[in-house]
Design a protein around this motif. Structure first.
Motif, PDB file in Angstrom:
ATOM      1  N   ILE A 270      21.694  36.039  60.148  1.00  0.00           N
ATOM      2  CA  ILE A 270      22.810  36.246  59.216  1.00  0.00           C
ATOM      3  C   ILE A 270      22.643  36.291  57.820  1.00  0.00           C
ATOM      4  O   ILE A 270      22.962  37.050  56.947  1.00  0.00           O
TER       5      ILE A 270
ATOM      6  N   SER B  82      19.933  38.788  56.481  1.00  0.00           N
ATOM      7  CA  SER B  82      20.543  39.983  56.502  1.00  0.00           C
ATOM      8  C   SER B  82      21.556  40.146  55.092  1.00  0.00           C
ATOM      9  O   SER B  82      21.287  41.061  54.370  1.00  0.00           O
ATOM     10  N   TYR B  83      22.350  39.131  54.655  1.00  0.00           N
ATOM     11  CA  TYR B  83      23.378  38.919  53.806  1.00  0.00           C
ATOM     12  C   TYR B  83      22.268  38.949  52.479  1.00  0.00           C
ATOM     13  O   TYR B  83      22.407  40.012  51.445  1.00  0.00           O
TER      14      TYR B  83
ATOM     15  N   ASN C  79      19.947  42.069  52.062  1.00  0.00           N
ATOM     16  CA  ASN C  79      20.629  43.396  52.358  1.00  0.00           C
ATOM     17  C   ASN C  79      19.857  44.313  53.484  1.00  0.00           C
ATOM     18  O   ASN C  79      19.497  45.409  53.260  1.00  0.00           O
ATOM     19  N   ALA C  80      19.511  43.484  54.363  1.00  0.00           N
ATOM     20  CA  ALA C  80      18.585  43.992  55.473  1.00  0.00           C
ATOM     21  C   ALA C  80      19.372  43.824  56.807  1.00  0.00           C
ATOM     22  O   ALA C  80      20.501  43.392  56.842  1.00  0.00           O
ATOM     23  N   ASN C  81      18.716  44.545  57.944  1.00  0.00           N
ATOM     24  CA  ASN C  81      19.515  44.659  59.107  1.00  0.00           C
ATOM     25  C   ASN C  81      18.694  43.708  60.045  1.00  0.00           C
ATOM     26  O   ASN C  81      17.965  44.337  61.006  1.00  0.00           O
ATOM     27  N   ALA C  82      18.687  42.528  59.876  1.00  0.00           N
ATOM     28  CA  ALA C  82      18.286  41.422  60.851  1.00  0.00           C
ATOM     29  C   ALA C  82      19.235  41.043  62.010  1.00  0.00           C
ATOM     30  O   ALA C  82      20.082  40.196  61.776  1.00  0.00           O
ATOM     31  N   PHE C  83      19.505  41.768  62.837  1.00  0.00           N
ATOM     32  CA  PHE C  83      20.321  41.608  63.904  1.00  0.00           C
ATOM     33  C   PHE C  83      20.012  40.842  65.196  1.00  0.00           C
ATOM     34  O   PHE C  83      20.800  40.901  66.073  1.00  0.00           O
ATOM     35  N   GLN C  84      19.159  40.213  65.128  1.00  0.00           N
ATOM     36  CA  GLN C  84      18.654  39.296  66.159  1.00  0.00           C
ATOM     37  C   GLN C  84      19.748  38.445  66.608  1.00  0.00           C
ATOM     38  O   GLN C  84      19.809  37.951  67.684  1.00  0.00           O
ATOM     39  N   TRP C  85      20.476  38.016  65.594  1.00  0.00           N
ATOM     40  CA  TRP C  85      21.617  37.202  65.900  1.00  0.00           C
ATOM     41  C   TRP C  85      22.626  37.687  67.046  1.00  0.00           C
ATOM     42  O   TRP C  85      23.389  36.942  67.792  1.00  0.00           O
TER      43      TRP C  85
END
Length: 131
Positions: free
Chosen positions: A94, A97-98, A101-107
């Motif tokens: 999270i 990602s913030y 400004n990337a989409n690391a959605f593994q969370w």
């Protein structure tokens, strides 16, 4: 204990482990190995990736074992530790990602598994009424 939540968490975890192994190898590891970074960096990052793969399959085994077979207090404690580990492991994704400004959605996979395990470890309301 609410075994259905533990079973669901185990199945999601196993699917995530398979996706991590196949998709991650193609999308992340192979491009990393083809990059211009040093061989030392390649070997350490690839090894770390595969350590995560091992942990995902190991935790899948533990979760599914408790979900489908007879459990013990020791295994319940293991599930609690896995739950906390997964919830805390989602936080860096999270933050990353913030910040970038990337989409690391593994969370999205990690944290719900942790919460499902905590819900599954709660005593069922039927047992509470009988006490």
């Amino acid at each position: 204990m609410k075994k259905i939540y533990i079973k669901i968490a185990g199945i999601i975890n196993l699917l995530g482990a398979i996706l991590h192994t196949i998709g991650g190898q193609m999308e992340l590891v192979n491009p990393l190995l083809d990059s211009n970074i040093s061989i030392q960096q390649k070997s350490e990052l690839a090894a770390a990736w595969h350590i995560v793969t091992i942990l995902l399959f190991l935790t899948s085994y533990i979760i599914l074992k408790v979900g489908f077979l007879k459990d013990s207090n020791q295994e319940k404690e293991q599930l609690k530790s896995i739950a906390v580990l997964y919830i805390l492991s989602g936080i860096p994704f999270i933050i990353t990602s913030y910040i970038y400004n990337a989409n690391a959605f593994q969370w999205i996979l990690l944290m719900p598994i942790g919460f499902l395990l905590l819900i599954g470890l709660q005593k069922s309301s039927i047992k509470k009424q009988n006490l």
